[in-house]
Scaffold this motif. Structure first.
Motif, PDB file in Angstrom:
ATOM      1  N   GLY A   3       0.817  -1.197   0.000  1.00  0.00           N
ATOM      2  CA  GLY A   3       0.000   0.000   0.000  1.00  0.00           C
ATOM      3  C   GLY A   3       0.855   1.252   0.000  1.00  0.00           C
ATOM      4  O   GLY A   3       1.928   1.286   0.587  1.00  0.00           O
ATOM      5  N   ARG A   4       0.373   2.283  -0.692  1.00  0.00           N
ATOM      6  CA  ARG A   4       1.067   3.575  -0.728  1.00  0.00           C
ATOM      7  C   ARG A   4       0.048   4.633  -0.337  1.00  0.00           C
ATOM      8  O   ARG A   4      -1.054   4.670  -0.874  1.00  0.00           O
ATOM      9  N   ALA A   5       0.399   5.482   0.609  1.00  0.00           N
ATOM     10  CA  ALA A   5      -0.517   6.510   1.098  1.00  0.00           C
ATOM     11  C   ALA A   5      -0.750   7.593   0.044  1.00  0.00           C
ATOM     12  O   ALA A   5       0.192   8.083  -0.572  1.00  0.00           O
ATOM     13  N   VAL A  12      -2.740   0.590  -4.207  1.00  0.00           N
ATOM     14  CA  VAL A  12      -1.926  -0.616  -4.256  1.00  0.00           C
ATOM     15  C   VAL A  12      -0.870  -0.497  -5.346  1.00  0.00           C
ATOM     16  O   VAL A  12      -1.162  -0.125  -6.473  1.00  0.00           O
ATOM     17  N   VAL A  13       0.364  -0.834  -4.973  1.00  0.00           N
ATOM     18  CA  VAL A  13       1.468  -0.906  -5.925  1.00  0.00           C
ATOM     19  C   VAL A  13       1.937  -2.355  -5.932  1.00  0.00           C
ATOM     20  O   VAL A  13       2.224  -2.931  -4.884  1.00  0.00           O
ATOM     21  N   ALA A  14       1.972  -2.967  -7.113  1.00  0.00           N
ATOM     22  CA  ALA A  14       2.409  -4.356  -7.244  1.00  0.00           C
ATOM     23  C   ALA A  14       3.860  -4.384  -7.696  1.00  0.00           C
ATOM     24  O   ALA A  14       4.236  -3.717  -8.661  1.00  0.00           O
ATOM     25  N   TYR A  15       4.681  -5.136  -6.979  1.00  0.00           N
ATOM     26  CA  TYR A  15       6.080  -5.350  -7.342  1.00  0.00           C
ATOM     27  C   TYR A  15       6.194  -6.778  -7.864  1.00  0.00           C
ATOM     28  O   TYR A  15       5.761  -7.720  -7.200  1.00  0.00           O
ATOM     29  N   THR A  26       4.841  -3.845 -18.187  1.00  0.00           N
ATOM     30  CA  THR A  26       3.841  -3.400 -17.212  1.00  0.00           C
ATOM     31  C   THR A  26       2.467  -3.311 -17.871  1.00  0.00           C
ATOM     32  O   THR A  26       1.464  -3.609 -17.228  1.00  0.00           O
ATOM     33  N   ASP A  27       2.422  -2.945 -19.153  1.00  0.00           N
ATOM     34  CA  ASP A  27       1.136  -2.899 -19.865  1.00  0.00           C
ATOM     35  C   ASP A  27       0.522  -4.291 -19.975  1.00  0.00           C
ATOM     36  O   ASP A  27      -0.689  -4.452 -19.813  1.00  0.00           O
ATOM     37  N   ASP A  28       1.345  -5.302 -20.248  1.00  0.00           N
ATOM     38  CA  ASP A  28       0.852  -6.684 -20.306  1.00  0.00           C
ATOM     39  C   ASP A  28       0.254  -7.096 -18.965  1.00  0.00           C
ATOM     40  O   ASP A  28      -0.827  -7.698 -18.903  1.00  0.00           O
ATOM     41  N   LEU A  29       0.962  -6.778 -17.893  1.00  0.00           N
ATOM     42  CA  LEU A  29       0.501  -7.158 -16.560  1.00  0.00           C
ATOM     43  C   LEU A  29      -0.753  -6.387 -16.153  1.00  0.00           C
ATOM     44  O   LEU A  29      -1.653  -6.949 -15.526  1.00  0.00           O
ATOM     45  N   MET A  30      -0.831  -5.114 -16.520  1.00  0.00           N
ATOM     46  CA  MET A  30      -2.042  -4.323 -16.229  1.00  0.00           C
ATOM     47  C   MET A  30      -3.242  -4.891 -16.988  1.00  0.00           C
ATOM     48  O   MET A  30      -4.347  -4.966 -16.439  1.00  0.00           O
ATOM     49  N   THR A  38     -11.623  -6.790 -10.340  1.00  0.00           N
ATOM     50  CA  THR A  38     -12.505  -5.639 -10.463  1.00  0.00           C
ATOM     51  C   THR A  38     -11.681  -4.370 -10.301  1.00  0.00           C
ATOM     52  O   THR A  38     -10.568  -4.392  -9.771  1.00  0.00           O
ATOM     53  N   ALA A  39     -12.208  -3.260 -10.757  1.00  0.00           N
ATOM     54  CA  ALA A  39     -11.445  -2.005 -10.820  1.00  0.00           C
ATOM     55  C   ALA A  39     -10.844  -1.600  -9.480  1.00  0.00           C
ATOM     56  O   ALA A  39      -9.683  -1.184  -9.419  1.00  0.00           O
ATOM     57  N   TYR A  40     -11.586  -1.716  -8.402  1.00  0.00           N
ATOM     58  CA  TYR A  40     -11.057  -1.236  -7.120  1.00  0.00           C
ATOM     59  C   TYR A  40      -9.980  -2.156  -6.539  1.00  0.00           C
ATOM     60  O   TYR A  40      -9.268  -1.765  -5.616  1.00  0.00           O
ATOM     61  N   LYS A  41      -9.814  -3.360  -7.077  1.00  0.00           N
ATOM     62  CA  LYS A  41      -8.788  -4.280  -6.597  1.00  0.00           C
ATOM     63  C   LYS A  41      -7.510  -4.244  -7.436  1.00  0.00           C
ATOM     64  O   LYS A  41      -6.514  -4.822  -7.058  1.00  0.00           O
ATOM     65  N   ARG A  42      -7.527  -3.557  -8.555  1.00  0.00           N
ATOM     66  CA  ARG A  42      -6.361  -3.500  -9.428  1.00  0.00           C
ATOM     67  C   ARG A  42      -5.283  -2.590  -8.858  1.00  0.00           C
ATOM     68  O   ARG A  42      -5.581  -1.557  -8.272  1.00  0.00           O
ATOM     69  N   PRO A  43      -4.020  -2.941  -9.071  1.00  0.00           N
ATOM     70  CA  PRO A  43      -2.941  -2.051  -8.619  1.00  0.00           C
ATOM     71  C   PRO A  43      -2.926  -0.775  -9.444  1.00  0.00           C
ATOM     72  O   PRO A  43      -3.247  -0.787 -10.629  1.00  0.00           O
ATOM     73  N   SER A  44      -2.571   0.322  -8.817  1.00  0.00           N
ATOM     74  CA  SER A  44      -2.465   1.590  -9.537  1.00  0.00           C
ATOM     75  C   SER A  44      -1.163   1.666 -10.317  1.00  0.00           C
ATOM     76  O   SER A  44      -1.044   2.414 -11.278  1.00  0.00           O
ATOM     77  N   GLU A  45      -0.189   0.870  -9.890  1.00  0.00           N
ATOM     78  CA  GLU A  45       1.116   0.845 -10.556  1.00  0.00           C
ATOM     79  C   GLU A  45       1.706  -0.551 -10.420  1.00  0.00           C
ATOM     80  O   GLU A  45       1.504  -1.220  -9.408  1.00  0.00           O
ATOM     81  N   ILE A  46       2.422  -0.978 -11.444  1.00  0.00           N
ATOM     82  CA  ILE A  46       3.157  -2.242 -11.394  1.00  0.00           C
ATOM     83  C   ILE A  46       4.622  -1.934 -11.665  1.00  0.00           C
ATOM     84  O   ILE A  46       4.954  -1.263 -12.637  1.00  0.00           O
TER      85      ILE A  46
END
Length: 67
Positions: A3-5, A12-15, A26-30, A38-46
């Motif tokens: 999590g990132r404030a 959410v940031v996924a590493y 990162t586009d493939d993973l997104m 669902t949209a609210y569970k997706r990371p904002s950044e990978i």
């Protein structure tokens, strides 16, 4: 995932560490996340790393990811 404030909330940031011999952007993973979550569970950044920081026992050191 870590999590990132942001503005009194967290996003959410996924590493990700790819398996040897695999390729993904990162586009493939997104796009994959969009199909699976669902949209609210997706990371904002990978962030793709060559290796995740781990302790001597193999536990991922999350505090090192956020630094």
């Amino acid at each position: 995932m870590v999590g990132r404030a942001v503005q009194a909330n967290q996003e959410v940031v996924a590493y990700v560490q790819l398996l040897p011999g695999t390729r993904a952007t990162t586009d493939d993973l997104m796009a994959h996340a969009a199909r699976q979550l669902t949209a609210y569970k997706r990371p904002s950044e990978i962030v793709i790393l060559t290796a995740l920081p781990t302790s001597s026992t193999g536990k991922i050191l999350k505090h090192r990811l956020t630094a």
